[in-house]
Design a protein around this motif. Structure first.
Motif, PDB file in Angstrom:
ATOM      1  N   GLU A   1       6.514   4.963 -10.028  1.00 25.88           N
ATOM      2  CA  GLU A   1       6.862   6.382 -10.026  1.00 25.88           C
ATOM      3  C   GLU A   1       8.337   6.567 -10.379  1.00 25.88           C
ATOM      4  OE1 GLU A   1       4.938   8.911  -9.715  1.00 25.88           O
ATOM      5  OE2 GLU A   1       3.174   8.355  -8.534  1.00 25.88           O
TER       6      GLU A   1
ATOM      7  N   GLU B   1       7.701  14.701  -1.113  1.00 26.58           N
ATOM      8  CA  GLU B   1       8.815  13.757  -1.055  1.00 26.58           C
ATOM      9  C   GLU B   1       9.235  13.325  -2.450  1.00 26.58           C
ATOM     10  OE1 GLU B   1       8.189  11.417   3.210  1.00 26.58           O
ATOM     11  OE2 GLU B   1       7.796  10.395   1.323  1.00 26.58           O
ATOM     12  N   LEU B   2       8.251  13.021  -3.292  1.00 30.67           N
ATOM     13  CA  LEU B   2       8.556  12.577  -4.647  1.00 30.67           C
ATOM     14  C   LEU B   2       9.269  13.680  -5.424  1.00 30.67           C
ATOM     15  CD1 LEU B   2       8.299  10.338  -6.756  1.00 30.67           C
ATOM     16  CD2 LEU B   2       6.060  11.272  -7.376  1.00 30.67           C
TER      17      LEU B   2
ATOM     18  N   THR C   1      11.633   3.433  -2.941  1.00 32.01           N
ATOM     19  CA  THR C   1      10.627   2.391  -2.742  1.00 32.01           C
ATOM     20  C   THR C   1      10.585   1.835  -1.324  1.00 32.01           C
ATOM     21  OG1 THR C   1      12.156   0.657  -3.492  1.00 32.01           O
ATOM     22  CG2 THR C   1      10.738   1.679  -5.165  1.00 32.01           C
TER      23      THR C   1
ATOM     24  N   HIS D   1       7.497   4.602  -1.701  1.00 30.48           N
ATOM     25  CA  HIS D   1       6.717   5.064  -2.850  1.00 30.48           C
ATOM     26  C   HIS D   1       6.713   3.980  -3.927  1.00 30.48           C
ATOM     27  CE1 HIS D   1       6.185   9.583  -2.200  1.00 30.48           C
ATOM     28  NE2 HIS D   1       6.784   9.150  -1.095  1.00 30.48           N
ATOM     29  N   ASP D   2       5.680   3.990  -4.725  1.00 30.23           N
ATOM     30  CA  ASP D   2       5.472   2.993  -5.777  1.00 30.23           C
ATOM     31  C   ASP D   2       6.650   2.971  -6.754  1.00 30.23           C
ATOM     32  OD1 ASP D   2       4.492   1.434  -7.924  1.00 30.23           O
ATOM     33  OD2 ASP D   2       2.443   2.131  -7.584  1.00 30.23           O
TER      34      ASP D   2
ATOM     35  N   ARG E   1       0.877  -1.171   0.000  1.00 31.95           N
ATOM     36  CA  ARG E   1       0.000   0.000   0.000  1.00 31.95           C
ATOM     37  C   ARG E   1       0.914   1.221   0.000  1.00 31.95           C
ATOM     38  NH1 ARG E   1      -4.681  -1.705   4.453  1.00 31.95           N
ATOM     39  NH2 ARG E   1      -5.383  -3.600   3.345  1.00 31.95           N
ATOM     40  N   TRP E   2       1.393   1.534  -1.194  1.00 30.37           N
ATOM     41  CA  TRP E   2       2.403   2.574  -1.357  1.00 30.37           C
ATOM     42  C   TRP E   2       1.912   3.922  -0.834  1.00 30.37           C
ATOM     43  CZ3 TRP E   2       6.758   0.256  -2.505  1.00 30.37           C
ATOM     44  CH2 TRP E   2       6.770  -0.871  -3.338  1.00 30.37           C
ATOM     45  N   ARG E   3       2.838   4.663  -0.268  1.00 26.08           N
ATOM     46  CA  ARG E   3       2.529   6.000   0.220  1.00 26.08           C
ATOM     47  C   ARG E   3       2.457   6.991  -0.942  1.00 26.08           C
ATOM     48  NH1 ARG E   3       6.417   8.256   2.519  1.00 26.08           N
ATOM     49  NH2 ARG E   3       5.247   9.702   3.815  1.00 26.08           N
ATOM     50  N   THR E   4       1.703   8.053  -0.748  1.00 26.03           N
ATOM     51  CA  THR E   4       1.640   9.152  -1.708  1.00 26.03           C
ATOM     52  C   THR E   4       1.998  10.437  -0.988  1.00 26.03           C
ATOM     53  OG1 THR E   4      -0.098   8.054  -2.978  1.00 26.03           O
ATOM     54  CG2 THR E   4       0.192  10.422  -3.330  1.00 26.03           C
ATOM     55  N   ASP E   5       3.103  11.033  -1.372  1.00 21.44           N
ATOM     56  CA  ASP E   5       3.554  12.299  -0.788  1.00 21.44           C
ATOM     57  C   ASP E   5       4.222  13.096  -1.902  1.00 21.44           C
ATOM     58  OD1 ASP E   5       5.076  14.380   0.466  1.00 21.44           O
ATOM     59  OD2 ASP E   5       4.991  13.279   2.359  1.00 21.44           O
ATOM     60  N   PRO E   6       3.491  14.017  -2.540  1.00 24.03           N
ATOM     61  CA  PRO E   6       4.038  14.755  -3.683  1.00 24.03           C
ATOM     62  C   PRO E   6       5.316  15.514  -3.358  1.00 24.03           C
ATOM     63  CG  PRO E   6       1.661  15.047  -3.538  1.00 24.03           C
ATOM     64  CD  PRO E   6       2.077  14.354  -2.284  1.00 24.03           C
TER      65      PRO E   6
END
Length: 464
Positions: free
Chosen positions: A359, A310-311, A350, A355-356, A303-308
């Motif tokens: 990405e 950080e990305l 990852t 994160h996925d 259940r990958w995190r989403t944090d714009p």
């Protein structure tokens, strides 16, 4: 006069090209064809970096053909429709093509065969052109899970190493064309819009062969000892030339192996050839499981995190971890990244940030010249633990990796100039400076505490 068509794809070379050699044996006239494929361009895979390199490759290929009495014929649009048009215009009996591992390449082959057959023509597909050993040639025994491909590298490598490669063939002396129209050779802006990385290498077979000769002469001997040294930059940098087919993997392996004999093994050659085996390994996995380009090969139910934010920091090389940021900035400037650094930044995204992997793979594909679908996507899955790694939960600590593979901090200082004045290994931990000195660097604080990131990952994977 009998006519054949050679549809160049990822085999943009004259030397050791079984596709071209077979077409020349079959007919007096041969049409060397490259189609600016709207299917690939429309999918966004021809990026500014690859457009610049590809334009060089096509110009070099055309120059080599002209020196032999021919030229490169260029068309644009749907690859199947344009290839069939050229075959009809020249009354060609056959079209010759290199096999490919990706789902797109497999569908292209099926469509082309169907369309040509309907026109009374045939498609001849050639293996061991873009890889040394074709996907599907090596399969596990029936007692070994019964799979149609190897899922683990070590047993694959044993079989691969014992496989006898086909002989290396020379470039043709002469290429005769029938009358046929062509578009002008494309420039980079005809292939993709947007700024390309500033530090791109020159593309093409001629440049690839020059670099291969220099590497074998001065780099191969030290490869085993130095290939993980980030600052030494002691890898071959031939991946882009292999990706576009400017170099034959069979020839590269054969020439490297000449340095070794049964009586006198050559550590550099063995280590280098092993990397080419990894390349073939990923191609045979993707050929058997095309969906692995987009879906987990082995799901971990992440259940990958989403944090714009950080990305964005990871993409920009502003994570606060200097070795990670150095690698990401190298990628943005050169369209290339050291292999050890690729594993490090992929693990950081990852597993430390969780994160996925898609990405990261997508970002790499936007900038890397050598962004082969099989190698890029399956290497990302390997690091993320959803692919073929037998230790799927390993995490690469960027500080440990920095101390091991950039002990003096030279790689970081090369790519993170705001830290260039820091002495020695202190460059890897700038946040440990006192307040005024830390503020003067204008370098971000770490986006995550490594202990916190590791604990979060272990909880997410159910390892605690």
């Amino acid at each position: 006069m009998r006519v054949t068509v050679v549809l160049f794809t990822a085999d943009l070379r004259l030397r050791d090209n079984p596709v071209l050699a077979a077409a020349l044996r079959a007919a007096e006239h041969v049409v060397p064809l490259f189609v600016i494929d709207s299917g690939i361009a429309g999918a966004g895979f021809v990026t500014p970096a690859r457009a610049v390199f590809l334009a060089d490759c096509l110009a070099d290929l055309d120059e080599g053909l002209r020196a032999r009495g021919g030229r490169l014929i260029v068309r644009a649009g749907d690859v199947v429709r344009e290839t069939c048009r050229v075959a009809a215009e020249t009354n060609a009996t056959e079209v010759h093509l290199a096999s490919g591992a990706s789902g797109y390449a497999q569908r292209r082959e099926e469509r082309l065969r169907s369309a040509l057959t309907a026109d009374g023509r045939s498609l001849c597909v050639h293996d061991a052109v873009t890889t040394a050993v074709a996907p599907g040639v090596l399969v596990p025994s029936s007692g070994n899970s019964g799979k149609d491909h190897y899922a683990v590298f070590t047993p694959y490598h044993r079989r691969w190493s014992a496989e006898r490669l086909r002989p290396v063939s020379p470039a043709p002396r002469r290429v005769e064309l029938p009358p046929v129209r062509s578009l002008p050779l494309p420039g980079p802006r005809d292939l993709a819009r947007g700024p390309a990385p500033a530090g791109l290498p020159k593309g093409g077979e001629s440049e690839g062969r020059r670099r291969l000769a220099a590497w074998l002469r001065s780099g191969l001997a030290g490869y085993a000892a130095a290939h993980d040294d980030l600052a030494a930059d002691a890898t071959s940098r031939l991946s882009s030339y292999l990706h576009f087919g400017c170099l034959s993997p069979v020839e590269v392996i054969s020439r490297a192996r000449r340095w070794a004999t049964e009586d006198e093994p050559h550590a550099g050659a063995e280590a280098f050839v092993r990397q080419l085996a990894w390349r073939d390994f990923h191609h045979q996995v993707l050929a058997a499981v095309p969906g692995a380009a987009h879906r987990d090969y082995r799901t971990r139910h992440d259940r990958w995190r989403t944090d714009p934010d950080e990305l964005a920091a990871w993409r920009a090389g502003m994570t606060g971890y200097p070795v990670v940021d150095a690698a990401m900035r190298q990628l943005a400037h050169e369209g290339w990244m050291h292999n050890r650094a690729r594993m490090l930044v992929a693990s950081f995204l990852t597993k430390t940030l969780y994160h996925d992997w898609r990405e990261g793979a997508g970002h790499f594909e936007g900038l890397l010249v050598d962004a082969d679908v099989a190698d890029n996507r399956l290497n990302w899955q390997w690091v993320a633990g959803t692919g073929n790694d037998t230790r799927p939960h390993r995490v690469l600590n960027p500080l440990v990796q920095a101390r091991r593979f950039d002990p003096r901090g030279d790689y970081v200082r090369r790519w993170v100039p705001e830290l260039a004045a820091l002495p020695g290994a202190a460059v890897h931990t700038p946040w440990r400076l006192d307040g005024p000195a830390r503020a003067a660097l204008r370098y971000p604080a770490p986006v995550v505490d490594l202990t916190e990131g590791l604990a979060r990952f272990r909880r997410a994977r159910g390892l605690d």
